[in-house]
Enzyme design. Structure first.
Site, PDB file in Angstrom:
ATOM      1  N   ARG A 131       0.807  -1.334   0.071  1.00  0.00           N
ATOM      2  CA  ARG A 131      -0.083   0.023   0.084  1.00  0.00           C
ATOM      3  C   ARG A 131       0.582   1.080  -0.048  1.00  0.00           C
ATOM      4  O   ARG A 131       0.504   2.367  -0.373  1.00  0.00           O
ATOM      5  CB  ARG A 131      -0.754   0.128   1.248  1.00  0.00           C
ATOM      6  N   LYS A 134       2.355 -19.380   6.027  1.00  0.00           N
ATOM      7  CA  LYS A 134       1.472 -20.041   7.088  1.00  0.00           C
ATOM      8  C   LYS A 134       1.208 -18.673   7.858  1.00  0.00           C
ATOM      9  O   LYS A 134       1.585 -17.642   7.694  1.00  0.00           O
ATOM     10  CB  LYS A 134       2.413 -20.782   7.948  1.00  0.00           C
ATOM     11  N   HIS A 138       8.630 -22.727   6.586  1.00  0.00           N
ATOM     12  CA  HIS A 138      10.069 -22.371   6.306  1.00  0.00           C
ATOM     13  C   HIS A 138      10.971 -23.381   6.982  1.00  0.00           C
ATOM     14  O   HIS A 138      12.036 -23.759   6.821  1.00  0.00           O
ATOM     15  CB  HIS A 138      10.437 -20.860   7.073  1.00  0.00           C
ATOM     16  N   LYS A 183      15.179 -26.073   6.308  1.00  0.00           N
ATOM     17  CA  LYS A 183      16.300 -26.425   7.205  1.00  0.00           C
ATOM     18  C   LYS A 183      16.723 -27.567   6.696  1.00  0.00           C
ATOM     19  O   LYS A 183      16.326 -28.642   6.513  1.00  0.00           O
ATOM     20  CB  LYS A 183      15.750 -26.234   8.507  1.00  0.00           C
ATOM     21  N   GLU A 219      11.148 -21.483  22.362  1.00  0.00           N
ATOM     22  CA  GLU A 219      11.690 -20.192  21.819  1.00  0.00           C
ATOM     23  C   GLU A 219      12.057 -19.388  23.140  1.00  0.00           C
ATOM     24  O   GLU A 219      11.178 -19.459  24.137  1.00  0.00           O
ATOM     25  CB  GLU A 219      10.699 -19.173  21.043  1.00  0.00           C
ATOM     26  N   ASP A 264      -0.080 -21.372  16.033  1.00  0.00           N
ATOM     27  CA  ASP A 264       1.144 -20.526  15.442  1.00  0.00           C
ATOM     28  C   ASP A 264       2.198 -21.551  14.981  1.00  0.00           C
ATOM     29  O   ASP A 264       3.046 -21.427  14.030  1.00  0.00           O
ATOM     30  CB  ASP A 264       1.632 -19.434  16.517  1.00  0.00           C
ATOM     31  N   HIS A 324       4.695 -26.134  12.116  1.00  0.00           N
ATOM     32  CA  HIS A 324       6.040 -26.778  12.166  1.00  0.00           C
ATOM     33  C   HIS A 324       6.229 -27.837  12.743  1.00  0.00           C
ATOM     34  O   HIS A 324       6.803 -28.969  12.053  1.00  0.00           O
ATOM     35  CB  HIS A 324       6.989 -25.768  13.216  1.00  0.00           C
ATOM     36  N   LYS A 359      16.719 -21.411  23.039  1.00  0.00           N
ATOM     37  CA  LYS A 359      15.989 -21.497  21.673  1.00  0.00           C
ATOM     38  C   LYS A 359      16.610 -22.848  20.962  1.00  0.00           C
ATOM     39  O   LYS A 359      17.509 -22.811  20.907  1.00  0.00           O
ATOM     40  CB  LYS A 359      16.403 -20.178  20.903  1.00  0.00           C
TER      41      LYS A 359
END
Length: 509
Positions: free
Chosen positions: A62, A167, A197, A201, A235, A254, A259, A364
């Site tokens: 936009r 996603k 994604h 990996k 995480e 999420d 995943h 992580k």
């Protein structure tokens, strides 16, 4: 450090595939994903000579940007989030293929404007009508964006036109089915690239090679030898600036449905007939069809949620989820989710799969851990050290690699044992850094290879598995009933119970 694809020792060993000239149009081009991941990955491919000189990238958003301003923003992203520009000559050549078109996702006139602009670029850049449309936008823009692309005739060619969808693909089974119907109304399945994604990996891709190219492991990959499987995606970050999205999503939507379920599929699937898109995705769908929650009648035995409260991370105090900006102070949105899944087939009958993910955890880390059964007779019971079961762990991040834990005799005249690890590391074994996940996925999309992308029926089956828990967690509930865990710790006590009641325990990573 060089990446795997630019390893100088591989030069001349085999011919790398190069995509046909094409125009990649990125919707949501002013967003973080474009600047942090997509364009840096494309530029890295340019540095590695994996792209045709005619490759053209068009940003669509936009904001009223000029071509030059778009180029400046993308250069900043490459310098900040990737390996840098390198050669100015190379950047100048790349920048000549960067363009910008302003418009609204739900405005038909914007799509006609875009279509005409792409036609002009096609003649100017000699891209031969090849198009990739990447929807790097909020999920609520997926349906109107797809419909408008179809109405403008930009997806009519089943060979030259492709669409990439980020996603989450839906927010439940019903919405995923509805979105699939929208997609199928304007294009064919072979044009659709639903991206996750995690599938880009290196360790995830290596899982199939590890299983099916090594005779030592696959014969043990079943209920006879495996006690249970744990899949963890932890995480350290909190919700950060994503409160608006996260409040309507939560950990299950999420992370788990996409995943973790993809990692589960690659771990549990049977060998495909061939290494091609349909053969692999067929096996993933088969294992999903055989998968269920451990106890559909008592969901507390199959799924546990949690939410982080105030705690400490890296020696600094951090707020709880309900204290984050933009979050409802009485929110019952889970930031932690754990599931226990069972697979009703000959390979896995009776073997539980434990999945967990959470925010504000101590590390992580993403890992798949296959714990094997204990030996049938402990003949070393007199040894002071208690023998631990063998564990095969596949580290997805950080420090991609594979580790096998087993028992060994310690040096000395006495018979004493100790648990040791045999490690494989991508960095030390290949001397190169693993390429960014988007690097591989974007290249595959340009090449027309759907192997690492999810199919419509696969998405729907993954939603089917988690729907009972999702429905229960979406129902109104007392905020006081939400299990809490302190930021900087692994999980709520209820999640410990989910696995401890089976005589097992979560791995401490």
């Amino acid at each position: 450090m060089v990446t795997l694809l630019e390893n100088p020792f591989r030069t001349g060993l085999r011919q790398e595939r190069t995509p046909e000239p094409l125009i990649l149009t990125i919707f949501g081009a002013s967003g973080d994903l474009t600047q942090r991941k997509l364009v840096p990955a494309i530029y890295q491919m340019k540095r590695e000579r994996r792209l045709p000189p005619e490759l053209t990238v068009v940003g669509f958003a936009r904001r009223d940007w000029s071509h030059d301003h778009f180029r400046e923003q993308m250069r900043k992203g490459i310098e900040e989030f990737s390996t840098g520009i390198g050669s100015e000559d190379l950047w100048n050549e790349f920048a000549q293929g960067l363009f910008y078109c302003s418009g609204n996702m739900d405005d038909p006139e914007s799509y006609l404007k875009l279509k005409n602009f792409l036609g002009e670029l096609d003649e100017k850049r000699n891209t031969r009508g090849n198009r990739v449309f990447y929807l790097a936008v909020s999920p609520n823009f997926f349906p109107p964006g797809i419909k408008q692309l179809g109405a403008a005739g930009m997806l009519s060619d089943p060979v030259k036109s492709r669409i990439v969808i980020e996603k989450p693909f839906g927010r439940d089974l019903s919405s995923a089915q509805s979105l699939n119907r929208v997609v199928q109304s304007v294009c064919k399945e072979n044009q659709v690239y639903r991206i996750d994604h995690y599938l880009g990996k290196e360790t995830v891709q290596n899982l199939m090679v590890f299983r099916f190219a090594n005779a030592i492991f696959e014969p043990l990959w079943n209920r006879q030898f495996v006690d249970h499987v744990q899949i963890t995606v932890a995480e350290t970050v909190g919700v950060e600036e994503r409160a608006g999205y996260y409040e309507s999503a939560g950990a299950l939507r999420d992370m788990v449905q996409n995943h973790l379920m993809q990692l589960f599929c690659l771990t549990a699937m049977d060998p495909p007939n061939a290494i091609d898109a349909d053969s692999i995705r067929n096996e993933k769908v088969k294992v999903l069809q055989a998968t269920r929650l451990a106890d559909i009648n008592n969901l507390e035995n199959a799924g546990i949620r949690g939410q982080y409260k105030a705690g400490w991370m890296g020696g600094k105090p951090v707020p709880g989820y309900r204290e984050e900006p933009g979050v409802d102070p009485s929110s019952t949105t889970p930031t932690f989710a754990a599931l226990k899944l069972m697979v009703d087939n000959w390979r896995w009958q009776g073997v539980p799969f434990y999945l967990r993910t959470g925010k504000r955890m101590p590390k992580k880390v993403s890992e798949i851990a296959i714990q094997f059964r204990q030996v049938p007779l402990l003949i070393f019971q007199s040894v002071a050290h208690q023998a631990n079961p063998n564990v095969l762990s596949l580290r997805i991040q950080p420090n991609e690699g594979i580790s096998l834990r087993f028992e060994a005799k310690m040096p000395g005249s006495e018979l004493r044992t100790r648990t040791v690890d045999m490690d494989f590391s991508y960095g030390s074994s290949f001397g190169v850094a693993a390429a960014d996940a988007y690097h591989r996925l974007l290249l595959d999309c340009m090449l027309g290879d759907q192997t690492l992308f999810t199919r419509a029926d696969e998405v729907e089956e993954a939603w089917r598995v988690v729907t009972p828990v999702l429905s229960a967690w979406d129902a109104p509930s007392d905020p006081l009933s939400m299990p809490l865990y302190e930021a900087g710790t692994w999980e709520p006590a209820e999640a410990e119970w989910l696995i401890n009641k089976d005589g097992r325990r979560w791995r401490r990573l």
